[in-house]
Design a protein around this motif. Structure first.
Motif, PDB file in Angstrom:
ATOM      1  N   ALA A 123      -5.482   7.723   2.581  1.00  0.00           N
ATOM      2  CA  ALA A 123      -5.486   6.364   1.557  1.00  0.00           C
ATOM      3  C   ALA A 123      -6.093   6.574   0.467  1.00  0.00           C
ATOM      4  O   ALA A 123      -7.106   7.584   0.459  1.00  0.00           O
ATOM      5  CB  ALA A 123      -6.319   5.377   2.404  1.00  0.00           C
ATOM      6  N   VAL A 124      -5.768   6.225  -0.614  1.00  0.00           N
ATOM      7  CA  VAL A 124      -6.198   6.626  -2.018  1.00  0.00           C
ATOM      8  C   VAL A 124      -6.210   5.167  -2.980  1.00  0.00           C
ATOM      9  O   VAL A 124      -5.403   4.382  -2.952  1.00  0.00           O
ATOM     10  CB  VAL A 124      -4.997   7.474  -2.812  1.00  0.00           C
ATOM     11  CG1 VAL A 124      -5.424   7.538  -4.425  1.00  0.00           C
ATOM     12  CG2 VAL A 124      -5.044   8.872  -2.194  1.00  0.00           C
ATOM     13  N   ALA A 125      -7.320   5.255  -3.580  1.00  0.00           N
ATOM     14  CA  ALA A 125      -7.738   3.921  -4.377  1.00  0.00           C
ATOM     15  C   ALA A 125      -7.862   4.344  -5.947  1.00  0.00           C
ATOM     16  O   ALA A 125      -8.491   5.510  -6.180  1.00  0.00           O
ATOM     17  CB  ALA A 125      -8.951   3.253  -4.169  1.00  0.00           C
ATOM     18  N   LEU A 126      -6.893   4.058  -6.739  1.00  0.00           N
ATOM     19  CA  LEU A 126      -6.763   4.530  -8.173  1.00  0.00           C
ATOM     20  C   LEU A 126      -7.259   3.361  -9.043  1.00  0.00           C
ATOM     21  O   LEU A 126      -6.449   2.413  -9.069  1.00  0.00           O
ATOM     22  CB  LEU A 126      -5.226   4.831  -8.434  1.00  0.00           C
ATOM     23  CG  LEU A 126      -4.387   6.045  -7.575  1.00  0.00           C
ATOM     24  CD1 LEU A 126      -3.049   6.025  -7.854  1.00  0.00           C
ATOM     25  CD2 LEU A 126      -5.311   7.249  -7.728  1.00  0.00           C
ATOM     26  N   MET A 127      -8.479   3.440  -9.605  1.00  0.00           N
ATOM     27  CA  MET A 127      -8.896   2.499 -10.471  1.00  0.00           C
ATOM     28  C   MET A 127      -8.425   2.771 -12.176  1.00  0.00           C
ATOM     29  O   MET A 127      -9.098   3.873 -12.646  1.00  0.00           O
ATOM     30  CB  MET A 127     -10.629   2.516 -10.304  1.00  0.00           C
ATOM     31  CG  MET A 127     -10.802   1.972  -8.990  1.00  0.00           C
ATOM     32  SD  MET A 127     -12.744   1.938  -8.627  1.00  0.00           S
ATOM     33  CE  MET A 127     -13.074   3.851  -8.917  1.00  0.00           C
ATOM     34  N   ARG A 144       1.528   6.613   3.652  1.00  0.00           N
ATOM     35  CA  ARG A 144       0.396   6.659   2.867  1.00  0.00           C
ATOM     36  C   ARG A 144       0.036   5.600   2.097  1.00  0.00           C
ATOM     37  O   ARG A 144       1.063   4.619   1.518  1.00  0.00           O
ATOM     38  CB  ARG A 144       0.581   7.759   1.595  1.00  0.00           C
ATOM     39  CG  ARG A 144       0.842   9.246   2.426  1.00  0.00           C
ATOM     40  CD  ARG A 144      -0.172   9.839   3.101  1.00  0.00           C
ATOM     41  NE  ARG A 144       0.241  11.139   3.547  1.00  0.00           N
ATOM     42  CZ  ARG A 144       0.327  11.268   4.818  1.00  0.00           C
ATOM     43  NH1 ARG A 144      -0.122  10.605   5.495  1.00  0.00           N
ATOM     44  NH2 ARG A 144       0.800  12.850   5.085  1.00  0.00           N
ATOM     45  N   ARG A 145      -1.083   4.971   2.355  1.00  0.00           N
ATOM     46  CA  ARG A 145      -1.731   3.878   1.514  1.00  0.00           C
ATOM     47  C   ARG A 145      -2.277   3.803   0.393  1.00  0.00           C
ATOM     48  O   ARG A 145      -3.108   4.786   0.195  1.00  0.00           O
ATOM     49  CB  ARG A 145      -2.630   3.063   2.441  1.00  0.00           C
ATOM     50  CG  ARG A 145      -1.979   2.640   3.829  1.00  0.00           C
ATOM     51  CD  ARG A 145      -3.120   1.813   4.805  1.00  0.00           C
ATOM     52  NE  ARG A 145      -4.173   2.382   4.959  1.00  0.00           N
ATOM     53  CZ  ARG A 145      -5.457   1.646   4.559  1.00  0.00           C
ATOM     54  NH1 ARG A 145      -5.496   0.794   3.604  1.00  0.00           N
ATOM     55  NH2 ARG A 145      -6.613   2.599   4.817  1.00  0.00           N
ATOM     56  N   VAL A 146      -1.776   3.230  -0.843  1.00  0.00           N
ATOM     57  CA  VAL A 146      -2.476   3.551  -2.071  1.00  0.00           C
ATOM     58  C   VAL A 146      -2.680   1.920  -2.747  1.00  0.00           C
ATOM     59  O   VAL A 146      -2.077   1.153  -2.526  1.00  0.00           O
ATOM     60  CB  VAL A 146      -1.228   3.945  -3.093  1.00  0.00           C
ATOM     61  CG1 VAL A 146      -2.008   4.100  -4.320  1.00  0.00           C
ATOM     62  CG2 VAL A 146      -0.953   5.358  -2.452  1.00  0.00           C
ATOM     63  N   ASP A 171       8.678   3.633  -4.624  1.00  0.00           N
ATOM     64  CA  ASP A 171      10.099   4.143  -4.443  1.00  0.00           C
ATOM     65  C   ASP A 171       9.742   5.721  -3.536  1.00  0.00           C
ATOM     66  O   ASP A 171      10.823   5.945  -3.086  1.00  0.00           O
ATOM     67  CB  ASP A 171      10.706   4.646  -5.837  1.00  0.00           C
ATOM     68  CG  ASP A 171      11.271   3.602  -6.539  1.00  0.00           C
ATOM     69  OD1 ASP A 171      11.366   2.503  -6.053  1.00  0.00           O
ATOM     70  OD2 ASP A 171      11.422   3.737  -7.699  1.00  0.00           O
ATOM     71  N   ALA A 172       8.621   6.118  -3.570  1.00  0.00           N
ATOM     72  CA  ALA A 172       8.551   7.408  -2.852  1.00  0.00           C
ATOM     73  C   ALA A 172       8.137   7.060  -1.324  1.00  0.00           C
ATOM     74  O   ALA A 172       7.784   8.030  -0.770  1.00  0.00           O
ATOM     75  CB  ALA A 172       7.416   8.246  -3.484  1.00  0.00           C
ATOM     76  N   GLY A 173       7.767   5.648  -1.014  1.00  0.00           N
ATOM     77  CA  GLY A 173       7.587   5.202   0.409  1.00  0.00           C
ATOM     78  C   GLY A 173       6.284   4.821   0.342  1.00  0.00           C
ATOM     79  O   GLY A 173       5.880   4.387   1.876  1.00  0.00           O
ATOM     80  N   ALA A 174       5.466   5.007  -0.245  1.00  0.00           N
ATOM     81  CA  ALA A 174       3.987   4.562  -0.234  1.00  0.00           C
ATOM     82  C   ALA A 174       4.131   3.081  -0.075  1.00  0.00           C
ATOM     83  O   ALA A 174       4.690   2.152  -0.288  1.00  0.00           O
ATOM     84  CB  ALA A 174       2.945   5.027  -1.345  1.00  0.00           C
ATOM     85  N   ASN A 175       2.881   2.703   0.883  1.00  0.00           N
ATOM     86  CA  ASN A 175       2.468   1.400   1.088  1.00  0.00           C
ATOM     87  C   ASN A 175       1.510   1.021  -0.010  1.00  0.00           C
ATOM     88  O   ASN A 175       0.248   1.231   0.061  1.00  0.00           O
ATOM     89  CB  ASN A 175       1.945   1.442   2.527  1.00  0.00           C
ATOM     90  CG  ASN A 175       1.460  -0.309   2.782  1.00  0.00           C
ATOM     91  OD1 ASN A 175       1.668  -1.227   1.957  1.00  0.00           O
ATOM     92  ND2 ASN A 175       0.707  -0.291   3.996  1.00  0.00           N
ATOM     93  N   VAL A 176       1.912  -0.007  -1.021  1.00  0.00           N
ATOM     94  CA  VAL A 176       1.131   0.161  -2.088  1.00  0.00           C
ATOM     95  C   VAL A 176       0.583  -1.479  -2.494  1.00  0.00           C
ATOM     96  O   VAL A 176       1.239  -2.363  -2.043  1.00  0.00           O
ATOM     97  CB  VAL A 176       1.959   0.338  -3.430  1.00  0.00           C
ATOM     98  CG1 VAL A 176       1.077   0.377  -4.716  1.00  0.00           C
ATOM     99  CG2 VAL A 176       2.284   1.570  -3.473  1.00  0.00           C
ATOM    100  N   ARG A 177      -0.538  -1.620  -2.847  1.00  0.00           N
ATOM    101  CA  ARG A 177      -1.349  -2.821  -3.043  1.00  0.00           C
ATOM    102  C   ARG A 177      -1.801  -2.570  -4.708  1.00  0.00           C
ATOM    103  O   ARG A 177      -2.377  -1.641  -5.128  1.00  0.00           O
ATOM    104  CB  ARG A 177      -2.497  -3.049  -2.300  1.00  0.00           C
ATOM    105  CG  ARG A 177      -3.403  -4.158  -2.686  1.00  0.00           C
ATOM    106  CD  ARG A 177      -2.865  -5.595  -2.179  1.00  0.00           C
ATOM    107  NE  ARG A 177      -3.586  -6.573  -2.895  1.00  0.00           N
ATOM    108  CZ  ARG A 177      -3.298  -7.930  -2.766  1.00  0.00           C
ATOM    109  NH1 ARG A 177      -2.375  -8.158  -1.639  1.00  0.00           N
ATOM    110  NH2 ARG A 177      -4.227  -8.848  -3.274  1.00  0.00           N
TER     111      ARG A 177
END
Length: 206
Positions: A123-127, A144-146, A171-177
């Motif tokens: 899991a990755v958080a991008l601020m 992967r969770r983003v 588009d790359a398959g990530a589960n994005v919030r």
């Protein structure tokens, strides 16, 4: 790559806990997000590296030639170095999960590592990331969770660029919030709450 490739600080966590990498913004250092990451993921082991590039005395993780104009060769160098550092730390710690968070420049290098090595993080958080190029994602981000947090009036990271990054990752398959606030480049309380829920696994991407 050595686990001492970067000057860094480590806060030991509980046995079998997650490992969290915390990457600072321009002008920050290894202390900027260390305690913040511990608050977000209590009990985790926290590793916070210091950027190895100086921009007029301000630490960064890669060079740029202007606001939003990246030195792509140096970004490639920094991406490979950070990916090696993360791998070495993970091998040494053998954690239950691997998380990462980054703010501004730290979010940008973290996103680049995610593109280059999708299997490194759970899991990755991008601020407030700014990715002004079409990423070459080396594989699938499936599973992967983003979390992306952003300000609708951010003068450094335009909202359309944030939305474009969101689309690339999906588009790359990530589960994005994607979590917006109405301000600029600052981190607001609702972002922090979203990150707590995200790393606790109580909120899925949508």
């Amino acid at each position: 790559m050595s686990k001492d490739a970067y000057i860094h600080k480590l806060l030991p966590g509980e046995p079998g806990s997650p490992l969290v990498f915390a990457l600072h913004g321009t002008g920050g250092d290894e202390n900027q997000l260390l305690g913040f990451a511990r608050d977000l993921v209590p009990g985790a082991t926290i590793i916070a590296p210091r950027g190895d590039v100086s921009e007029m005395g301000s630490a960064r993780f890669f060079r740029r030639t202007g606001e939003g104009v990246y030195d792509m060769d140096d970004l490639a160098r920094a991406t490979a170095k950070m990916a090696g550092f993360v791998k070495a730390q993970v091998e040494a710690a053998n954690p239950s999960e691997v998380f990462a968070l980054g703010y501004s420049n730290g979010a940008n290098i973290l996103a680049s590592v995610l593109f280059a090595a999708p299997d490194l993080f759970d899991a990755v958080a991008l601020m407030h990331p700014l990715i002004p190029f079409a990423p070459d994602i080396k594989g699938s981000l499936e599973g992967r969770r983003v979390l992306i947090t952003a300000g609708r009036r951010d003068p450094i990271c335009p909202p359309d660029m944030t939305s474009r990054l969101d689309a690339y990752l999906r588009d790359a398959g990530a589960n994005v919030r994607l979590e917006w606030h109405e301000g600029g480049h600052e981190v607001r309380p609702q972002e922090i709450e979203a990150m707590k829920r995200f790393f606790a696994g109580t909120e899925q991407g949508k």
